[in-house]
Design a protein around this motif. Sequence first.
Motif, PDB file in Angstrom:
ATOM      1  N   TRP A 190       0.834  -1.206   0.000  1.00 31.77           N
ATOM      2  CA  TRP A 190       0.000   0.000   0.000  1.00 31.77           C
ATOM      3  C   TRP A 190       0.866   1.252   0.000  1.00 31.77           C
ATOM      4  CZ3 TRP A 190      -5.296  -0.403  -0.017  1.00 31.77           C
ATOM      5  CH2 TRP A 190      -5.836  -1.641   0.325  1.00 31.77           C
ATOM      6  N   VAL A 191       0.260   2.319  -0.526  1.00 32.14           N
ATOM      7  CA  VAL A 191       0.795   3.670  -0.323  1.00 32.14           C
ATOM      8  C   VAL A 191      -0.321   4.480   0.332  1.00 32.14           C
ATOM      9  CG1 VAL A 191       1.758   5.733  -1.404  1.00 32.14           C
ATOM     10  CG2 VAL A 191       2.227   3.470  -2.396  1.00 32.14           C
ATOM     11  N   PHE A 192       0.021   5.285   1.315  1.00 30.76           N
ATOM     12  CA  PHE A 192      -0.952   6.147   1.974  1.00 30.76           C
ATOM     13  C   PHE A 192      -0.547   7.600   1.768  1.00 30.76           C
ATOM     14  CE2 PHE A 192      -1.210   2.070   4.056  1.00 30.76           C
ATOM     15  CZ  PHE A 192      -2.587   1.851   4.024  1.00 30.76           C
ATOM     16  N   ALA A 193      -1.484   8.382   1.236  1.00 26.03           N
ATOM     17  CA  ALA A 193      -1.236   9.818   1.056  1.00 26.03           C
ATOM     18  C   ALA A 193      -1.885  10.548   2.223  1.00 26.03           C
ATOM     19  CB  ALA A 193      -1.816  10.295  -0.272  1.00 26.03           C
ATOM     20  N   VAL A 194      -1.070  11.258   2.975  1.00 29.39           N
ATOM     21  CA  VAL A 194      -1.552  11.948   4.175  1.00 29.39           C
ATOM     22  C   VAL A 194      -1.892  13.384   3.795  1.00 29.39           C
ATOM     23  CG1 VAL A 194      -0.982  12.587   6.552  1.00 29.39           C
ATOM     24  CG2 VAL A 194      -0.047  10.468   5.566  1.00 29.39           C
ATOM     25  N   PHE A 283      -3.735   3.579  -1.503  1.00 31.49           N
ATOM     26  CA  PHE A 283      -3.490   3.107  -2.869  1.00 31.49           C
ATOM     27  C   PHE A 283      -2.934   1.702  -2.797  1.00 31.49           C
ATOM     28  CE2 PHE A 283      -3.246   7.613  -2.516  1.00 31.49           C
ATOM     29  CZ  PHE A 283      -4.035   8.061  -3.573  1.00 31.49           C
ATOM     30  N   LEU A 284      -3.661   0.763  -3.390  1.00 28.20           N
ATOM     31  CA  LEU A 284      -3.203  -0.622  -3.445  1.00 28.20           C
ATOM     32  C   LEU A 284      -2.297  -0.760  -4.662  1.00 28.20           C
ATOM     33  CD1 LEU A 284      -3.432  -3.535  -2.336  1.00 28.20           C
ATOM     34  CD2 LEU A 284      -5.488  -3.805  -3.744  1.00 28.20           C
ATOM     35  N   VAL A 285      -1.115  -1.320  -4.456  1.00 29.02           N
ATOM     36  CA  VAL A 285      -0.145  -1.463  -5.552  1.00 29.02           C
ATOM     37  C   VAL A 285       0.337  -2.913  -5.602  1.00 29.02           C
ATOM     38  CG1 VAL A 285       0.630   0.947  -5.513  1.00 29.02           C
ATOM     39  CG2 VAL A 285       1.730  -0.716  -4.015  1.00 29.02           C
ATOM     40  N   LYS A 286       0.989  -3.293  -6.720  1.00 29.01           N
ATOM     41  CA  LYS A 286       1.258  -4.729  -6.873  1.00 29.01           C
ATOM     42  C   LYS A 286       2.579  -5.199  -6.276  1.00 29.01           C
ATOM     43  CE  LYS A 286       2.550  -4.741 -11.800  1.00 29.01           C
ATOM     44  NZ  LYS A 286       2.130  -3.430 -12.332  1.00 29.01           N
ATOM     45  N   SER A 287       3.474  -4.275  -5.930  1.00 26.75           N
ATOM     46  CA  SER A 287       4.759  -4.708  -5.378  1.00 26.75           C
ATOM     47  C   SER A 287       5.360  -3.584  -4.528  1.00 26.75           C
ATOM     48  CB  SER A 287       5.730  -5.041  -6.518  1.00 26.75           C
ATOM     49  OG  SER A 287       6.031  -3.846  -7.229  1.00 26.75           O
ATOM     50  N   ALA A 288       6.401  -3.939  -3.772  1.00 23.11           N
ATOM     51  CA  ALA A 288       7.080  -2.930  -2.965  1.00 23.11           C
ATOM     52  C   ALA A 288       7.745  -1.890  -3.874  1.00 23.11           C
ATOM     53  CB  ALA A 288       8.121  -3.595  -2.061  1.00 23.11           C
ATOM     54  N   ALA A 289       8.281  -2.349  -5.019  1.00 22.63           N
ATOM     55  CA  ALA A 289       8.939  -1.421  -5.948  1.00 22.63           C
ATOM     56  C   ALA A 289       7.920  -0.423  -6.505  1.00 22.63           C
ATOM     57  CB  ALA A 289       9.593  -2.205  -7.088  1.00 22.63           C
ATOM     58  N   ALA A 295       4.477   6.346  -4.433  1.00 23.89           N
ATOM     59  CA  ALA A 295       4.681   7.312  -3.341  1.00 23.89           C
ATOM     60  C   ALA A 295       5.429   8.541  -3.856  1.00 23.89           C
ATOM     61  CB  ALA A 295       5.453   6.656  -2.199  1.00 23.89           C
ATOM     62  N   ASN A 296       6.456   8.320  -4.693  1.00 22.52           N
ATOM     63  CA  ASN A 296       7.212   9.458  -5.239  1.00 22.52           C
ATOM     64  C   ASN A 296       6.342  10.334  -6.117  1.00 22.52           C
ATOM     65  OD1 ASN A 296       9.763   9.550  -4.169  1.00 22.52           O
ATOM     66  ND2 ASN A 296      10.499   7.879  -5.481  1.00 22.52           N
ATOM     67  N   SER A 297       5.515   9.691  -6.967  1.00 29.21           N
ATOM     68  CA  SER A 297       4.621  10.467  -7.841  1.00 29.21           C
ATOM     69  C   SER A 297       3.636  11.278  -7.019  1.00 29.21           C
ATOM     70  CB  SER A 297       3.827   9.540  -8.761  1.00 29.21           C
ATOM     71  OG  SER A 297       4.654   8.980  -9.705  1.00 29.21           O
ATOM     72  N   LEU A 298       3.090  10.650  -5.967  1.00 25.10           N
ATOM     73  CA  LEU A 298       2.116  11.369  -5.136  1.00 25.10           C
ATOM     74  C   LEU A 298       2.780  12.576  -4.480  1.00 25.10           C
ATOM     75  CD1 LEU A 298       0.159   8.397  -3.580  1.00 25.10           C
ATOM     76  CD2 LEU A 298      -0.877  10.364  -4.746  1.00 25.10           C
ATOM     77  N   LEU A 299       4.000  12.374  -3.983  1.00 31.93           N
ATOM     78  CA  LEU A 299       4.710  13.495  -3.355  1.00 31.93           C
ATOM     79  C   LEU A 299       4.926  14.623  -4.357  1.00 31.93           C
ATOM     80  CD1 LEU A 299       7.427  11.821  -1.103  1.00 31.93           C
ATOM     81  CD2 LEU A 299       5.567  13.356  -0.393  1.00 31.93           C
ATOM     82  N   GLY A 300       5.305  14.237  -5.586  1.00 29.38           N
ATOM     83  CA  GLY A 300       5.565  15.233  -6.638  1.00 29.38           C
ATOM     84  C   GLY A 300       4.300  15.910  -7.133  1.00 29.38           C
ATOM     85  N   SER A 301       3.148  15.281  -6.931  1.00 28.91           N
ATOM     86  CA  SER A 301       1.891  15.823  -7.473  1.00 28.91           C
ATOM     87  C   SER A 301       1.411  17.046  -6.697  1.00 28.91           C
ATOM     88  CB  SER A 301       0.799  14.753  -7.447  1.00 28.91           C
ATOM     89  OG  SER A 301       0.336  14.540  -6.115  1.00 28.91           O
ATOM     90  N   GLY A 302       1.925  17.226  -5.496  1.00 27.22           N
ATOM     91  CA  GLY A 302       1.477  18.367  -4.684  1.00 27.22           C
ATOM     92  C   GLY A 302       0.061  18.203  -4.154  1.00 27.22           C
ATOM     93  N   THR A 303      -0.489  16.989  -4.217  1.00 30.41           N
ATOM     94  CA  THR A 303      -1.877  16.792  -3.764  1.00 30.41           C
ATOM     95  C   THR A 303      -1.951  16.196  -2.356  1.00 30.41           C
ATOM     96  OG1 THR A 303      -2.007  14.585  -4.746  1.00 30.41           O
ATOM     97  CG2 THR A 303      -2.704  16.434  -6.137  1.00 30.41           C
ATOM     98  N   CYS A 304      -0.798  16.035  -1.705  1.00 32.49           N
ATOM     99  CA  CYS A 304      -0.833  15.510  -0.334  1.00 32.49           C
ATOM    100  C   CYS A 304       0.350  16.083   0.442  1.00 32.49           C
ATOM    101  CB  CYS A 304      -0.788  13.980  -0.334  1.00 32.49           C
ATOM    102  SG  CYS A 304       0.679  13.284  -1.105  1.00 32.49           S
ATOM    103  N   ALA A 310       3.495   0.958   3.088  1.00 33.36           N
ATOM    104  CA  ALA A 310       3.307  -0.020   4.173  1.00 33.36           C
ATOM    105  C   ALA A 310       2.827  -1.344   3.594  1.00 33.36           C
ATOM    106  CB  ALA A 310       2.287   0.497   5.188  1.00 33.36           C
ATOM    107  N   ASP A 311       3.213  -2.431   4.263  1.00 32.75           N
ATOM    108  CA  ASP A 311       2.763  -3.768   3.879  1.00 32.75           C
ATOM    109  C   ASP A 311       1.650  -4.225   4.811  1.00 32.75           C
ATOM    110  OD1 ASP A 311       4.684  -3.795   1.944  1.00 32.75           O
ATOM    111  OD2 ASP A 311       6.118  -4.986   3.107  1.00 32.75           O
ATOM    112  N   SER A 312       0.881  -5.201   4.343  1.00 39.55           N
ATOM    113  CA  SER A 312      -0.189  -5.750   5.178  1.00 39.55           C
ATOM    114  C   SER A 312      -0.332  -7.235   4.872  1.00 39.55           C
ATOM    115  CB  SER A 312      -1.498  -5.025   4.877  1.00 39.55           C
ATOM    116  OG  SER A 312      -1.908  -5.303   3.544  1.00 39.55           O
ATOM    117  N   PRO A 313      -0.963  -8.037   5.721  1.00 45.47           N
ATOM    118  CA  PRO A 313      -1.454  -7.644   7.042  1.00 45.47           C
ATOM    119  C   PRO A 313      -0.313  -7.475   8.037  1.00 45.47           C
ATOM    120  CG  PRO A 313      -1.952  -9.966   6.605  1.00 45.47           C
ATOM    121  CD  PRO A 313      -1.288  -9.443   5.396  1.00 45.47           C
ATOM    122  N   ALA A 314      -0.572  -6.681   9.077  1.00 46.62           N
ATOM    123  CA  ALA A 314       0.404  -6.466  10.146  1.00 46.62           C
ATOM    124  C   ALA A 314      -0.126  -7.105  11.432  1.00 46.62           C
ATOM    125  CB  ALA A 314       0.615  -4.961  10.351  1.00 46.62           C
TER     126      ALA A 314
END
Length: 323
Positions: A190-194, A283-289, A295-304, A310-314
């Motif tokens: 997962w990726v979480f946008a705060v 955001f559910l994604v298919k791999s850690a990579a 996450a980088n794109s979201l940071l660059g987007s300026g929308t969060c 994070a991985d799951s389940p924990a």
Amino acid sequence: MSVPTAEGEPAEGDGHVSAPGGAASVTVRVPAKVNVQLAVGAARPDGFHDLANVFLAVGLYDEITVTPADALRITCTGPDAAQVPLDATNLAARAAIALAARHGIDPRVHIHIAKDIPVAGGMAGGSADGAGALLACDTLWGLGSSQDELLDICAELGSDVPFSLLGGAALGTGRGEHLTPIDVDGGFHWVFAVADGGLSTPTVFREFDRLAEGTDIPAPTAAPALLAALRAGDPTALAATLANDLQPAALALRPSLADTLAAGTAAGALAALVSGSGPTTAFLVKSAAEAALVANSLLGSGTCRTARVADSPARGATVVEGP
Ligand code: C5P
């Protein structure tokens, strides 16, 4: 030990006596959660809503350390520490008070919260602190409560608190507190946008009621296809079934979240949704990579404000340092 507090003062080293079990302090680690399905029914007479709430614990953690003290007090560190109440409204304080009351003892304990879970973000950070403080105090005071006894107290503290104790994956019914564990074969990334600022859960539920006014709200049920995808550890199938009935309400209150969801989807996420009552988006994604790229794109987007992977389940609440 000297723990820097929200006020910046040293918190320990003030001549404590040891707890009955002999422990100087106990630390418990507790995960955040995402709701992979949040089906919401009509408002009940008690103001709560019946839910079919499919919880998944994710690997972002708060750590709760309890130490004997002269009186109950709370301190908190972490990037969002300034937003955490340090009085008796904090679920960690309420947990210590509730457990002590059941056993006829004084909750004379210093609770320190090392906070990494976004505050008021829809990731059950407050519930995590309640569950963590409960397990930590139970361990510190040598009470040896059963898991069922602790789950009972958790349910009194809040709808999401029992799941914070249990972790893993589970279907929550009633107001979310009756849990049926779900075995997950494998894991999800997962990726979480705060977002900036929080959203109040009661306000989001009230907005849900307002949007639903005059419509027939069906009884909430968990989708069989979603449960199957979760059990199978199949991210593509899970992506096709993620659902949050609170999302329209969260988007109505915070329209800018639509831009965050769109940015994560454009960056290649399999699926995007508001986490619980928001405003964190998941955001559910298919791999850690892939998670790192999104996450980088979201940071660059300026929308969060920030993006976390994070991985799951924990695992649920776990003693990581103690007697
Ligand atoms: O149980 P908890 O204290 O976490 O709930 C916070 C608020 O969220 C409640 O006061 C209520 O407004 C809303 N809620 C709800 N139905 C639920 C869970 C929470 O309406 N099942």
